[in-house]
Design an enzyme around this catalytic site. Structure first.
Site, PDB file in Angstrom:
ATOM      1  N   SER A  15      10.200   5.337   4.682  1.00  0.00           N
ATOM      2  CA  SER A  15      10.779   4.485   3.626  1.00  0.00           C
ATOM      3  C   SER A  15      12.116   3.868   4.050  1.00  0.00           C
ATOM      4  O   SER A  15      12.997   4.542   4.593  1.00  0.00           O
ATOM      5  CB  SER A  15      11.001   5.315   2.352  1.00  0.00           C
ATOM      6  OG  SER A  15      11.707   4.520   1.424  1.00  0.00           O
ATOM      7  N   SER A  17      14.007   2.483   1.744  1.00  0.00           N
ATOM      8  CA  SER A  17      14.838   2.496   0.523  1.00  0.00           C
ATOM      9  C   SER A  17      16.239   3.061   0.771  1.00  0.00           C
ATOM     10  O   SER A  17      17.222   2.486   0.284  1.00  0.00           O
ATOM     11  CB  SER A  17      14.152   3.303  -0.582  1.00  0.00           C
ATOM     12  OG  SER A  17      13.089   2.571  -1.094  1.00  0.00           O
ATOM     13  N   THR A  62       7.339   5.116  -4.579  1.00  0.00           N
ATOM     14  CA  THR A  62       6.339   4.402  -3.823  1.00  0.00           C
ATOM     15  C   THR A  62       5.034   5.187  -3.925  1.00  0.00           C
ATOM     16  O   THR A  62       4.910   6.089  -4.760  1.00  0.00           O
ATOM     17  CB  THR A  62       6.842   4.153  -2.375  1.00  0.00           C
ATOM     18  OG1 THR A  62       5.857   3.407  -1.677  1.00  0.00           O
ATOM     19  CG2 THR A  62       7.141   5.432  -1.621  1.00  0.00           C
ATOM     20  N   LYS A  66       3.204   5.231  -8.417  1.00  0.00           N
ATOM     21  CA  LYS A  66       3.606   4.085  -9.244  1.00  0.00           C
ATOM     22  C   LYS A  66       2.858   4.009 -10.585  1.00  0.00           C
ATOM     23  O   LYS A  66       3.389   3.482 -11.555  1.00  0.00           O
ATOM     24  CB  LYS A  66       3.422   2.782  -8.464  1.00  0.00           C
ATOM     25  CG  LYS A  66       4.483   2.575  -7.378  1.00  0.00           C
ATOM     26  CD  LYS A  66       4.275   1.245  -6.684  1.00  0.00           C
ATOM     27  CE  LYS A  66       5.512   0.812  -5.954  1.00  0.00           C
ATOM     28  NZ  LYS A  66       5.406  -0.557  -5.414  1.00  0.00           N
ATOM     29  N   GLU A  78       8.737  -4.349 -20.143  1.00  0.00           N
ATOM     30  CA  GLU A  78       7.593  -5.268 -20.274  1.00  0.00           C
ATOM     31  C   GLU A  78       6.938  -5.570 -18.938  1.00  0.00           C
ATOM     32  O   GLU A  78       5.719  -5.625 -18.820  1.00  0.00           O
ATOM     33  CB  GLU A  78       8.051  -6.570 -20.949  1.00  0.00           C
ATOM     34  CG  GLU A  78       8.265  -6.420 -22.447  1.00  0.00           C
ATOM     35  CD  GLU A  78       7.057  -5.832 -23.183  1.00  0.00           C
ATOM     36  OE1 GLU A  78       5.941  -6.293 -22.939  1.00  0.00           O
ATOM     37  OE2 GLU A  78       7.243  -4.900 -23.992  1.00  0.00           O
ATOM     38  N   ASP A 102       9.267  -5.258  -8.406  1.00  0.00           N
ATOM     39  CA  ASP A 102       8.593  -5.879  -7.256  1.00  0.00           C
ATOM     40  C   ASP A 102       8.413  -7.392  -7.421  1.00  0.00           C
ATOM     41  O   ASP A 102       8.730  -8.170  -6.522  1.00  0.00           O
ATOM     42  CB  ASP A 102       7.214  -5.243  -7.030  1.00  0.00           C
ATOM     43  CG  ASP A 102       7.314  -3.839  -6.451  1.00  0.00           C
ATOM     44  OD1 ASP A 102       8.300  -3.573  -5.736  1.00  0.00           O
ATOM     45  OD2 ASP A 102       6.419  -3.009  -6.705  1.00  0.00           O
ATOM     46  N   GLY A 126      -5.725 -11.541  -0.884  1.00  0.00           N
ATOM     47  CA  GLY A 126      -5.615 -10.122  -1.207  1.00  0.00           C
ATOM     48  C   GLY A 126      -5.551  -9.913  -2.709  1.00  0.00           C
ATOM     49  O   GLY A 126      -5.082 -10.799  -3.451  1.00  0.00           O
ATOM     50  N   GLY A 128      -4.814  -6.452  -3.773  1.00  0.00           N
ATOM     51  CA  GLY A 128      -4.348  -5.065  -3.832  1.00  0.00           C
ATOM     52  C   GLY A 128      -3.158  -4.944  -4.774  1.00  0.00           C
ATOM     53  O   GLY A 128      -2.902  -5.840  -5.594  1.00  0.00           O
ATOM     54  N   GLY A 129      -2.417  -3.836  -4.637  1.00  0.00           N
ATOM     55  CA  GLY A 129      -1.315  -3.562  -5.557  1.00  0.00           C
ATOM     56  C   GLY A 129      -0.300  -4.690  -5.602  1.00  0.00           C
ATOM     57  O   GLY A 129       0.030  -5.209  -6.681  1.00  0.00           O
ATOM     58  N   TYR A 226       6.987  -7.575   6.346  1.00  0.00           N
ATOM     59  CA  TYR A 226       8.324  -7.780   6.926  1.00  0.00           C
ATOM     60  C   TYR A 226       8.435  -7.171   8.319  1.00  0.00           C
ATOM     61  O   TYR A 226       9.442  -7.345   8.996  1.00  0.00           O
ATOM     62  CB  TYR A 226       9.419  -7.227   6.008  1.00  0.00           C
ATOM     63  CG  TYR A 226       9.175  -5.833   5.521  1.00  0.00           C
ATOM     64  CD1 TYR A 226       9.541  -4.730   6.272  1.00  0.00           C
ATOM     65  CD2 TYR A 226       8.556  -5.612   4.299  1.00  0.00           C
ATOM     66  CE1 TYR A 226       9.309  -3.443   5.821  1.00  0.00           C
ATOM     67  CE2 TYR A 226       8.306  -4.336   3.835  1.00  0.00           C
ATOM     68  CZ  TYR A 226       8.689  -3.258   4.598  1.00  0.00           C
ATOM     69  OH  TYR A 226       8.440  -1.981   4.149  1.00  0.00           O
TER      70      TYR A 226
HETATM   71  P1  NAP Z   1      -3.213  -2.465  -0.977  1.00  0.00           P
HETATM   72  O1  NAP Z   1      -2.996  -2.185  -2.417  1.00  0.00           O
HETATM   73  O2  NAP Z   1      -3.819  -1.439  -0.112  1.00  0.00           O
HETATM   74  O3  NAP Z   1      -4.097  -3.814  -0.881  1.00  0.00           O
HETATM   75  C1  NAP Z   1      -4.533  -4.309   0.360  1.00  0.00           C
HETATM   76  C2  NAP Z   1      -5.217  -5.647   0.163  1.00  0.00           C
HETATM   77  O4  NAP Z   1      -5.485  -6.199   1.450  1.00  0.00           O
HETATM   78  C3  NAP Z   1      -6.552  -5.550  -0.556  1.00  0.00           C
HETATM   79  O5  NAP Z   1      -6.784  -6.737  -1.262  1.00  0.00           O
HETATM   80  C4  NAP Z   1      -7.539  -5.417   0.619  1.00  0.00           C
HETATM   81  O6  NAP Z   1      -8.818  -5.937   0.318  1.00  0.00           O
HETATM   82  C5  NAP Z   1      -6.897  -6.328   1.640  1.00  0.00           C
HETATM   83  N1  NAP Z   1      -7.236  -5.906   3.004  1.00  0.00           N
HETATM   84  C6  NAP Z   1      -6.947  -4.725   3.599  1.00  0.00           C
HETATM   85  N2  NAP Z   1      -7.442  -4.707   4.852  1.00  0.00           N
HETATM   86  C7  NAP Z   1      -8.070  -5.901   5.040  1.00  0.00           C
HETATM   87  C8  NAP Z   1      -8.774  -6.470   6.129  1.00  0.00           C
HETATM   88  N3  NAP Z   1      -8.964  -5.816   7.280  1.00  0.00           N
HETATM   89  N4  NAP Z   1      -9.300  -7.719   5.981  1.00  0.00           N
HETATM   90  C9  NAP Z   1      -9.135  -8.391   4.815  1.00  0.00           C
HETATM   91  N5  NAP Z   1      -8.475  -7.895   3.748  1.00  0.00           N
HETATM   92  C10 NAP Z   1      -7.945  -6.663   3.867  1.00  0.00           C
HETATM   93  O7  NAP Z   1      -1.838  -2.862  -0.260  1.00  0.00           O
HETATM   94  P2  NAP Z   1      -0.489  -3.427  -0.913  1.00  0.00           P
HETATM   95  O8  NAP Z   1       0.381  -2.303  -1.306  1.00  0.00           O
HETATM   96  O9  NAP Z   1      -0.834  -4.456  -1.914  1.00  0.00           O
HETATM   97  O10 NAP Z   1       0.193  -4.100   0.383  1.00  0.00           O
HETATM   98  C11 NAP Z   1      -0.326  -5.279   0.949  1.00  0.00           C
HETATM   99  C12 NAP Z   1       0.679  -5.808   1.998  1.00  0.00           C
HETATM  100  O11 NAP Z   1       1.883  -6.174   1.349  1.00  0.00           O
HETATM  101  C13 NAP Z   1       1.049  -4.773   3.064  1.00  0.00           C
HETATM  102  O12 NAP Z   1       1.193  -5.426   4.285  1.00  0.00           O
HETATM  103  C14 NAP Z   1       2.389  -4.258   2.575  1.00  0.00           C
HETATM  104  O13 NAP Z   1       3.205  -3.783   3.620  1.00  0.00           O
HETATM  105  C15 NAP Z   1       2.977  -5.517   1.981  1.00  0.00           C
HETATM  106  N6  NAP Z   1       3.987  -5.230   0.946  1.00  0.00           N
HETATM  107  C16 NAP Z   1       5.244  -5.714   1.152  1.00  0.00           C
HETATM  108  C17 NAP Z   1       6.204  -5.480   0.200  1.00  0.00           C
HETATM  109  C18 NAP Z   1       7.593  -6.013   0.415  1.00  0.00           C
HETATM  110  O14 NAP Z   1       8.528  -5.556  -0.260  1.00  0.00           O
HETATM  111  N7  NAP Z   1       7.780  -6.979   1.282  1.00  0.00           N
HETATM  112  C19 NAP Z   1       5.911  -4.753  -0.965  1.00  0.00           C
HETATM  113  C20 NAP Z   1       4.600  -4.284  -1.141  1.00  0.00           C
HETATM  114  C21 NAP Z   1       3.636  -4.533  -0.169  1.00  0.00           C
HETATM  115  P3  NAP Z   1     -10.000  -5.018  -0.295  1.00  0.00           P
HETATM  116  O15 NAP Z   1      -9.853  -5.090  -1.798  1.00  0.00           O
HETATM  117  O16 NAP Z   1     -11.228  -5.666   0.209  1.00  0.00           O
HETATM  118  O17 NAP Z   1      -9.798  -3.629   0.253  1.00  0.00           O
END
Ligand code: NAP
Length: 281
Positions: A15, A17, A62, A66, A78, A102, A126, A128-129, A226
């Site tokens: 982390s 943080s 993290t 969450k 909210e 976020d 994407g 995801g979260g 990043y």
């Molecule tokens: P997550 O919840 O695990 O979601 C991952 C997403 O990427 C899902 O939509 C997944 O699709 C897709 N994915 C994973 N592997 C893949 C592949 N090989 N080909 C195509 N799609 C793929 O992850 P997250 O927490 O949202 O994080 C996503 C990215 O954002 C990471 O790189 C993370 O480091 C970055 N992030 C950055 C910050 C920041 O402060 N800058 C904050 C949060 C996250 P499926 O649904 O098909 O599995």
């Protein structure tokens, strides 16, 4: 009086943080303790007892906490309610107050590049979260159109239903291929990578960047990643003359907004961002 804060998660050793928050506290001349605590899934109750006994002012969260923290909160703001996700908890006496910084952190990092989402068309790769949070934020706060492309197309459909039920706004969804990106990004104003493709330590990569040939001239290209700061996604965009923004600002700003909550005061974001970035780069 010493201010005690923490970040919890599992894993937690990676982390960043502590770098963000200790830089802020040091710059403000505040006497502090900032701990990194590994809390396994299911371990929140024990941690919360510790947090109150140790008189913590609050903590950042993290994975995997969450969502799990929500039943323990006395109040949820909210934004956090909208995302069903909490990354910041302030402890006010016996009360636990939950927030999510976020999306505001992300919006700020993009606005600083002169891009404002109101009335704009966004394509997000994407579902995801992180991508879900941003898609919800944009749909709720005035983007003209939001399109979510995901490897598992069904997950994007579930997200679209959630967004519709919360905002009455319909978003478009599709599968994630070079062809579908090319098709959907033709008239978008911002193309956002919310997948880990191109992230340090992740072997999966975009198969092709040919979709940039179709991207509307003048569009902004954004990556949540990043590390590295310039992903292949951003490098390709940059070499074609598009403006880019990486995930560093998002990371730093979500932390600074959390610090404003903990400290209950406004902070000098430009100055602190610069100081934090120097340590993170
Ligand atoms: P997550 O919840 O695990 O979601 C991952 C997403 O990427 C899902 O939509 C997944 O699709 C897709 N994915 C994973 N592997 C893949 C592949 N090989 N080909 C195509 N799609 C793929 O992850 P997250 O927490 O949202 O994080 C996503 C990215 O954002 C990471 O790189 C993370 O480091 C970055 N992030 C950055 C910050 C920041 O402060 N800058 C904050 C949060 C996250 P499926 O649904 O098909 O599995």
């Amino acid at each position: 009086m010493k201010i005690k804060l923490a970040v919890i998660g599992d894993p937690i050793s990676h982390s960043l943080s502590p770098v963000i928050h200790t830089t802020v506290l040091e710059n403000l001349g505040i006497d502090y303790e900032y701990e990194k605590v590994r809390v396994e899934k299911g371990g929140l109750e024990r941690f919360l007892k510790y947090a109150k006994d140790a008189n913590l002012r609050g903590f950042n969260l993290t994975m995997p906490h969450k969502v799990d923290i929500i039943p323990f909160l006395d109040e949820i703001d909210e934004e956090a309610k909208r995302y069903n996700s909490v990354n910041t908890v302030k402890i006010d006496g016996e009360r636990l107050l939950g927030y999510n910084t976020d999306a505001d952190g992300y919006i700020r990092s993009v606005e600083e590049k002169g891009f404002f989402f109101k009335g704009k068309k966004a394509v997000i790769l994407g579902a995801g979260g992180a991508a879900s949070t941003i898609a919800l934020k944009l749909a709720a706060e005035g983007a003209e159109a939001v399109t979510v492309l995901n490897r598992t197309a069904a997950a994007a459909v579930v997200l679209a239903e959630r967004i519709y039920s919360q905002t009455a706004k319909r978003i478009l969804t599709d599968s994630l291929t070079a062809e579908s990106i090319a098709e959907h990004c033709k008239d978008c104003d911002i193309l956002i990578n919310g997948t880990p493709l191109g992230m340090e330590g992740v072997s999966a990569r975009f198969e092709s960047f040919s979709f940039f040939d179709s991207l509307k001239k003048g569009a902004l290209v954004s990556d949540f990643i990043y590390k590295p700061q310039m992903t292949d996604f951003l490098k390709n965009a940059d070499s074609r003359g598009f403006k880019t923004v990486n995930g560093l600002g998002m990371l730093i700003y979500q932390g600074l907004i959390a610090d404003e909550i903990f400290l209950d005061r406004k902070l000098d974001f430009p100055e602190l961002k610069e100081k934090i970035a120097q340590k993170l780069i």
